[in-house]
Design a protein around this motif. Structure first.
Motif, PDB file in Angstrom:
ATOM      1  N   ALA A  10       0.832  -1.204   0.000  1.00  0.00           N
ATOM      2  CA  ALA A  10       0.000   0.000   0.000  1.00  0.00           C
ATOM      3  C   ALA A  10       0.861   1.245   0.000  1.00  0.00           C
ATOM      4  N   VAL A  11       0.476   2.228  -0.780  1.00  0.00           N
ATOM      5  CA  VAL A  11       1.214   3.479  -0.894  1.00  0.00           C
ATOM      6  C   VAL A  11       0.496   4.551  -0.110  1.00  0.00           C
ATOM      7  N   ILE A  12       1.251   5.320   0.695  1.00  0.00           N
ATOM      8  CA  ILE A  12       0.631   6.359   1.504  1.00  0.00           C
ATOM      9  C   ILE A  12       0.391   7.575   0.634  1.00  0.00           C
ATOM     10  N   GLY A  13      -0.838   8.068   0.703  1.00  0.00           N
ATOM     11  CA  GLY A  13      -1.176   9.276  -0.037  1.00  0.00           C
ATOM     12  C   GLY A  13      -1.809   8.942  -1.358  1.00  0.00           C
ATOM     13  N   ILE A  14      -2.024   9.938  -2.151  1.00  0.00           N
ATOM     14  CA  ILE A  14      -2.659   9.805  -3.453  1.00  0.00           C
ATOM     15  C   ILE A  14      -1.745  10.429  -4.487  1.00  0.00           C
ATOM     16  N   ILE A  15      -1.308   9.645  -5.481  1.00  0.00           N
ATOM     17  CA  ILE A  15      -0.363  10.136  -6.466  1.00  0.00           C
ATOM     18  C   ILE A  15      -0.945   9.891  -7.842  1.00  0.00           C
ATOM     19  N   VAL A  16      -1.112  10.893  -8.598  1.00  0.00           N
ATOM     20  CA  VAL A  16      -1.601  10.734  -9.959  1.00  0.00           C
ATOM     21  C   VAL A  16      -0.397  10.693 -10.876  1.00  0.00           C
ATOM     22  N   LEU A  17      -0.213   9.568 -11.557  1.00  0.00           N
ATOM     23  CA  LEU A  17       0.963   9.362 -12.374  1.00  0.00           C
ATOM     24  C   LEU A  17       0.698   9.556 -13.857  1.00  0.00           C
ATOM     25  N   GLY A  18      -0.580   9.738 -14.220  1.00  0.00           N
ATOM     26  CA  GLY A  18      -0.882   9.878 -15.630  1.00  0.00           C
ATOM     27  C   GLY A  18      -0.739  11.315 -16.087  1.00  0.00           C
ATOM     28  N   ILE A  19      -0.666  11.542 -17.378  1.00  0.00           N
ATOM     29  CA  ILE A  19      -0.700  12.876 -17.934  1.00  0.00           C
ATOM     30  C   ILE A  19      -2.119  13.182 -18.340  1.00  0.00           C
ATOM     31  N   LEU A  20      -2.381  14.446 -18.716  1.00  0.00           N
ATOM     32  CA  LEU A  20      -3.741  14.845 -19.056  1.00  0.00           C
ATOM     33  C   LEU A  20      -4.281  13.939 -20.147  1.00  0.00           C
ATOM     34  N   GLY A  21      -5.527  13.522 -19.950  1.00  0.00           N
ATOM     35  CA  GLY A  21      -6.191  12.708 -20.958  1.00  0.00           C
ATOM     36  C   GLY A  21      -5.973  11.221 -20.783  1.00  0.00           C
ATOM     37  N   VAL A  22      -5.093  10.812 -19.862  1.00  0.00           N
ATOM     38  CA  VAL A  22      -4.877   9.386 -19.638  1.00  0.00           C
ATOM     39  C   VAL A  22      -5.844   8.911 -18.581  1.00  0.00           C
ATOM     40  N   VAL A  23      -6.607   7.901 -18.884  1.00  0.00           N
ATOM     41  CA  VAL A  23      -7.560   7.364 -17.918  1.00  0.00           C
ATOM     42  C   VAL A  23      -6.801   6.568 -16.881  1.00  0.00           C
ATOM     43  N   ALA A  24      -7.172   6.741 -15.594  1.00  0.00           N
ATOM     44  CA  ALA A  24      -6.458   6.070 -14.522  1.00  0.00           C
ATOM     45  C   ALA A  24      -7.400   5.196 -13.728  1.00  0.00           C
ATOM     46  N   VAL A  25      -6.853   4.224 -13.055  1.00  0.00           N
ATOM     47  CA  VAL A  25      -7.662   3.350 -12.219  1.00  0.00           C
ATOM     48  C   VAL A  25      -6.994   3.119 -10.893  1.00  0.00           C
ATOM     49  N   VAL A  26      -7.785   2.653  -9.938  1.00  0.00           N
ATOM     50  CA  VAL A  26      -7.269   2.428  -8.599  1.00  0.00           C
ATOM     51  C   VAL A  26      -6.372   1.201  -8.586  1.00  0.00           C
ATOM     52  N   MET A  27      -5.271   1.295  -7.835  1.00  0.00           N
ATOM     53  CA  MET A  27      -4.375   0.156  -7.696  1.00  0.00           C
ATOM     54  C   MET A  27      -5.050  -0.931  -6.862  1.00  0.00           C
ATOM     55  N   ALA A  28      -4.580  -2.148  -6.993  1.00  0.00           N
ATOM     56  CA  ALA A  28      -5.151  -3.246  -6.238  1.00  0.00           C
ATOM     57  C   ALA A  28      -5.010  -2.983  -4.746  1.00  0.00           C
ATOM     58  N   ASP A  29      -6.030  -3.369  -3.977  1.00  0.00           N
ATOM     59  CA  ASP A  29      -5.959  -3.200  -2.544  1.00  0.00           C
ATOM     60  C   ASP A  29      -5.078  -4.286  -1.943  1.00  0.00           C
ATOM     61  N   ASP A  30      -4.946  -4.304  -0.602  1.00  0.00           N
ATOM     62  CA  ASP A  30      -4.013  -5.218   0.038  1.00  0.00           C
ATOM     63  C   ASP A  30      -4.303  -6.671  -0.295  1.00  0.00           C
ATOM     64  N   ASP A  31      -5.595  -7.059  -0.317  1.00  0.00           N
ATOM     65  CA  ASP A  31      -5.934  -8.446  -0.612  1.00  0.00           C
ATOM     66  C   ASP A  31      -5.528  -8.821  -2.023  1.00  0.00           C
ATOM     67  N   ALA A  32      -5.777  -7.897  -2.977  1.00  0.00           N
ATOM     68  CA  ALA A  32      -5.407  -8.173  -4.357  1.00  0.00           C
ATOM     69  C   ALA A  32      -3.897  -8.248  -4.490  1.00  0.00           C
ATOM     70  N   ALA A  33      -3.186  -7.401  -3.747  1.00  0.00           N
ATOM     71  CA  ALA A  33      -1.736  -7.432  -3.808  1.00  0.00           C
ATOM     72  C   ALA A  33      -1.215  -8.770  -3.317  1.00  0.00           C
ATOM     73  N   THR A  52     -10.814  -8.002  -6.239  1.00  0.00           N
ATOM     74  CA  THR A  52      -9.916  -8.985  -5.645  1.00  0.00           C
ATOM     75  C   THR A  52     -10.205 -10.389  -6.157  1.00  0.00           C
ATOM     76  N   TRP A  53     -11.482 -10.742  -6.261  1.00  0.00           N
ATOM     77  CA  TRP A  53     -11.842 -12.094  -6.690  1.00  0.00           C
ATOM     78  C   TRP A  53     -11.520 -12.332  -8.155  1.00  0.00           C
ATOM     79  N   ILE A  54     -11.709 -11.323  -8.989  1.00  0.00           N
ATOM     80  CA  ILE A  54     -11.346 -11.473 -10.406  1.00  0.00           C
ATOM     81  C   ILE A  54      -9.852 -11.724 -10.537  1.00  0.00           C
ATOM     82  N   LEU A  55      -9.049 -10.962  -9.801  1.00  0.00           N
ATOM     83  CA  LEU A  55      -7.601 -11.145  -9.859  1.00  0.00           C
ATOM     84  C   LEU A  55      -7.192 -12.521  -9.332  1.00  0.00           C
ATOM     85  N   LYS A  56      -7.854 -12.966  -8.272  1.00  0.00           N
ATOM     86  CA  LYS A  56      -7.549 -14.292  -7.731  1.00  0.00           C
ATOM     87  C   LYS A  56      -7.924 -15.395  -8.720  1.00  0.00           C
TER      88      LYS A  56
END
Length: 351
Positions: A10-33, A52-56
């Protein structure tokens, strides 16, 4: 064999890594990780409780043609991610298992004490096991065509029908049901693919709501659609919901701006349905533009009055908002300065 890549902690805080116009999604939570993801295991646009279940389920299958996006697109087609979905012929739950088929593939994967097609975890893992087996059968069959298409046809109509037609059943079979089922799922897969670029960590109503909303990036906009339970068909009201002169909302399962907000905060904060009502319910906690925090609500108005508020979005940090913008678009991450006309910006609140 699929390559398994460990997910980051888990990463502390909220970091947007995309540039304008790039669609972003939430990273996997602890269970998915903990479960890990495949090399092509990116996933977006699914409800958080399914992620989580789809990834599993994907991780448990060693067929390289299995991907999270394939399972997600299939779940959308089967039930629209509705846990209590039931068909007129007796199919049950999110993955629409018939009782006889469930007896073969169902397990108590969520350790609830009962293997149930109505439980999200049990259903998705059962779906994954069945699809994994069908992918193996498709590859060994020697039948022409995409092995994913063959597997999907076997899931929908039974493998015996694939054997009968030595491929995906044609349009003439069952009124085109299986033929269209396969085409729809394969066409929808790209909407669920994409790397995780919006990282949300921490707890509290704001981050929790943002995390839940981020899992819906890529979900279509549907005027009047959506609510606390997730996306649903919208409707047209004579002015809204139209695209190219036709009512698009009535055939689109999705969210509008305020239903996405309502869904994201529910049930811990039970906001009303419309943008104007949501402002009224939270206006006693105003937030200046310089003090915005992730999860805050932002409002736009025609004419500069609370009675003319027409849009609401969720602040996502770093000058961006998460929103369901308008008919023809999808839930997205966008710059605050261009999400809606700057002159219409009315203010922000903290639920």
């Amino acid at each position: 064999m699929k390559v398994v890549v460990g997910a980051a902690a888990a990463v502390i805080g909220i970091i947007v890594l995309g540039i304008l116009g790039v669609v972003a999604v939430v990273m996997a939570d602890d269970d998915a990780a903990a479960a890990g993801t495949s090399g092509d295991g990116s996933l977006r646009g699914v409800p958080e409780e399914y992620r989580t279940w789809i990834l599993k389920a994907d991780d448990a299958c060693k067929e390289p043609e299995m991907t999270p996006a394939l399972l997600a697109a299939q779940l959308e087609q089967e039930s629209g991610f509705q846990q209590r979905a039931a068909s007129s012929v007796g199919a049950q739950g999110p993955a629409q298992f018939m009782p006889g088929t469930w007896a073969t593939w169902g397990r108590d994967d969520d350790h609830s004490g009962e293997a149930s097609p109505w439980d999200i975890g049990d259903a998705v893992m059962g779906q994954g096991r069945m699809m994994c087996s069908l992918l193996g059968q498709a590859k060994s069959s020697g039948y022409p065509g995409d092995v994913r298409a063959l597997a999907l046809a076997g899931y929908n109509a039974g493998w015996q029908r694939v054997q009968q037609f030595r491929g995906v059943p044609p349009k003439s079979f069952a009124g085109g049901q299986t033929y269209n089922y396969v085409r729809t799922i394969l066409a929808a897969m790209p909407r669920f693919e994409g790397p995780g670029l919006l990282q949300v960590a921490g707890s509290g109503d704001g981050p929790d709501a943002l995390r839940r909303a981020a899992a819906r990036i890529g979900t279509p906009y549907a005027w009047g659609g959506g609510g606390p339970g997730g996306p649903s068909l919208g409707y047209c009201d004579g002015t809204n919901g139209y695209l190219g002169g036709k009512c698009a909302a009535s055939s689109t399962v999705g969210f509008d701006c305020s239903s996405l907000v309502q869904y994201s905060y529910w049930p811990h904060v039970q906001l009303p349905r419309t943008a104007a009502a949501q402002y009224g319910a939270t206006s006693d906690h105003p937030v200046s533009r310089t003090d915005l925090q992730p999860g805050d609500l932002l409002f736009w108005s025609h004419g500069g009055s609370s009675g003319s508020i027409y849009h609401v979005a969720i602040y996502a940090g770093d000058g961006t908002v998460l929103q369901a913008p308008r008919t023809g678009r999808d839930v997205e991450l966008a710059p605050l300065t261009s999400a809606m006309p700057q002159s219409d910006y009315y203010g922000a609140t903290r639920p």
